[in-house]
Design an enzyme around this catalytic site. Structure first.
Site, short mmCIF file in Angstrom:
data_model
loop_
_atom_site.label_atom_id
_atom_site.label_comp_id
_atom_site.label_asym_id
_atom_site.label_seq_id
_atom_site.Cartn_x
_atom_site.Cartn_y
_atom_site.Cartn_z
CG ASP A 30 33.73 42.23 27.70
OD1 ASP A 30 33.60 42.47 28.91
OD2 ASP A 30 34.30 43.02 26.90
CB ILE A 31 32.07 45.07 23.37
CG1 ILE A 31 31.83 45.54 21.96
CG2 ILE A 31 32.95 46.03 24.14
CD1 ILE A 31 31.02 46.83 21.87
CG ASN A 86 37.06 43.95 37.51
OD1 ASN A 86 37.83 43.27 38.19
ND2 ASN A 86 37.06 43.91 36.18
N GLY A 92 39.34 48.53 38.90
CA GLY A 92 39.23 48.90 37.48
C GLY A 92 37.83 48.77 36.92
CD GLN A 93 31.96 48.60 39.07
OE1 GLN A 93 32.31 48.70 40.24
NE2 GLN A 93 30.69 48.47 38.71
CB SER A 94 35.36 50.55 32.89
OG SER A 94 34.90 49.37 32.25
CG HIS A 99 29.82 44.19 34.85
ND1 HIS A 99 29.69 45.49 35.27
CD2 HIS A 99 31.14 44.04 34.52
CE1 HIS A 99 30.85 46.10 35.20
NE2 HIS A 99 31.76 45.24 34.76
CG HIS A 101 34.32 40.53 33.70
ND1 HIS A 101 34.59 41.13 32.49
CD2 HIS A 101 34.22 41.54 34.60
CE1 HIS A 101 34.67 42.44 32.66
NE2 HIS A 101 34.44 42.72 33.93
P1 AMP Z 1 34.61 46.40 34.03
O1 AMP Z 1 35.85 47.09 33.51
O2 AMP Z 1 34.88 45.30 34.99
O3 AMP Z 1 33.61 47.41 34.55
O4 AMP Z 1 33.95 45.66 32.79
C1 AMP Z 1 33.18 46.32 31.84
C2 AMP Z 1 33.21 45.46 30.60
O5 AMP Z 1 32.17 45.88 29.75
C3 AMP Z 1 34.50 45.57 29.80
O6 AMP Z 1 35.12 44.28 29.74
C4 AMP Z 1 34.04 46.07 28.44
O7 AMP Z 1 34.74 45.47 27.38
C5 AMP Z 1 32.57 45.66 28.43
N1 AMP Z 1 31.69 46.45 27.57
C6 AMP Z 1 31.63 47.79 27.46
N2 AMP Z 1 30.67 48.15 26.58
C7 AMP Z 1 30.09 47.00 26.16
C8 AMP Z 1 29.04 46.69 25.24
N3 AMP Z 1 28.35 47.63 24.58
N4 AMP Z 1 28.73 45.39 25.03
C9 AMP Z 1 29.41 44.40 25.66
N5 AMP Z 1 30.41 44.64 26.55
C10 AMP Z 1 30.75 45.90 26.78
#
Ligand code: AMP
Ligand code: ZN
Length: 113
Positions: A30-31, A86, A92-94, A99, A101
């Site tokens: 994760d970034i 999520n 809070g899925q962004s 995916h 975690h």
């Molecule tokens: P969620 O909020 O559950 O949808 O998780 C999305 C995750 O993707 C977050 O923890 C972000 O930090 C991660 N993320 C977003 N962009 C990247 C990226 N380019 N490489 C790796 N992780 C990322």
């Protein structure tokens, strides 16, 4: 060409340091890590979230098996770790590409908030 961030990662348009890869999935850091080990498991095929992916239970099983394999490879098996997906706005899925975690390497509070 897909505008989806994780499709771009799966298609190697955005480079990541893959921890593990299979024909159907990828595991990468994760970034914005929230624990000493914080990995993401994604399918190479696009599904918006876990709910959408229930039509492919074999894929979900495969991704969870990849998650446990990745956790083992990172030394998380002895003390434990968390796998979480999520799903939707309340969670809070962004990123709207399924995916999981994988979080580990420290004590994780429960409930998560
Ligand atoms: P969620 O909020 O559950 O949808 O998780 C999305 C995750 O993707 C977050 O923890 C972000 O930090 C991660 N993320 C977003 N962009 C990247 C990226 N380019 N490489 C790796 N992780 C990322
Ligand atoms: Zn996608």
């Amino acid at each position: 060409m897909s505008e989806c961030l994780f499709c771009k990662i799966a298609n190697l348009e955005i480079p990541v340091e893959a921890v593990l890869e299979s024909d159907r999935g990828m595991v990468f850091p994760d970034i914005s890590p929230q624990a000493p080990v914080h990995l993401l498991v994604i399918p190479k095929e696009h599904y918006a979230d876990l709910d959408a992916a229930t039509r492919d239970p074999e894929l979900i099983g495969h991704l969870l098996a990849l998650a446990t394999e990745a956790a083992r490879s990172q030394g998380l098996t002895a003390n434990g770790y968390r796998v979480v997906a999520n799903t939707g706005p309340d969670a809070g899925q962004s990123v709207p590409h399924l995916h999981f975690h994988i979080l580990g390497g420290r004590m994780l509070g429960w409930p998560p908030g």
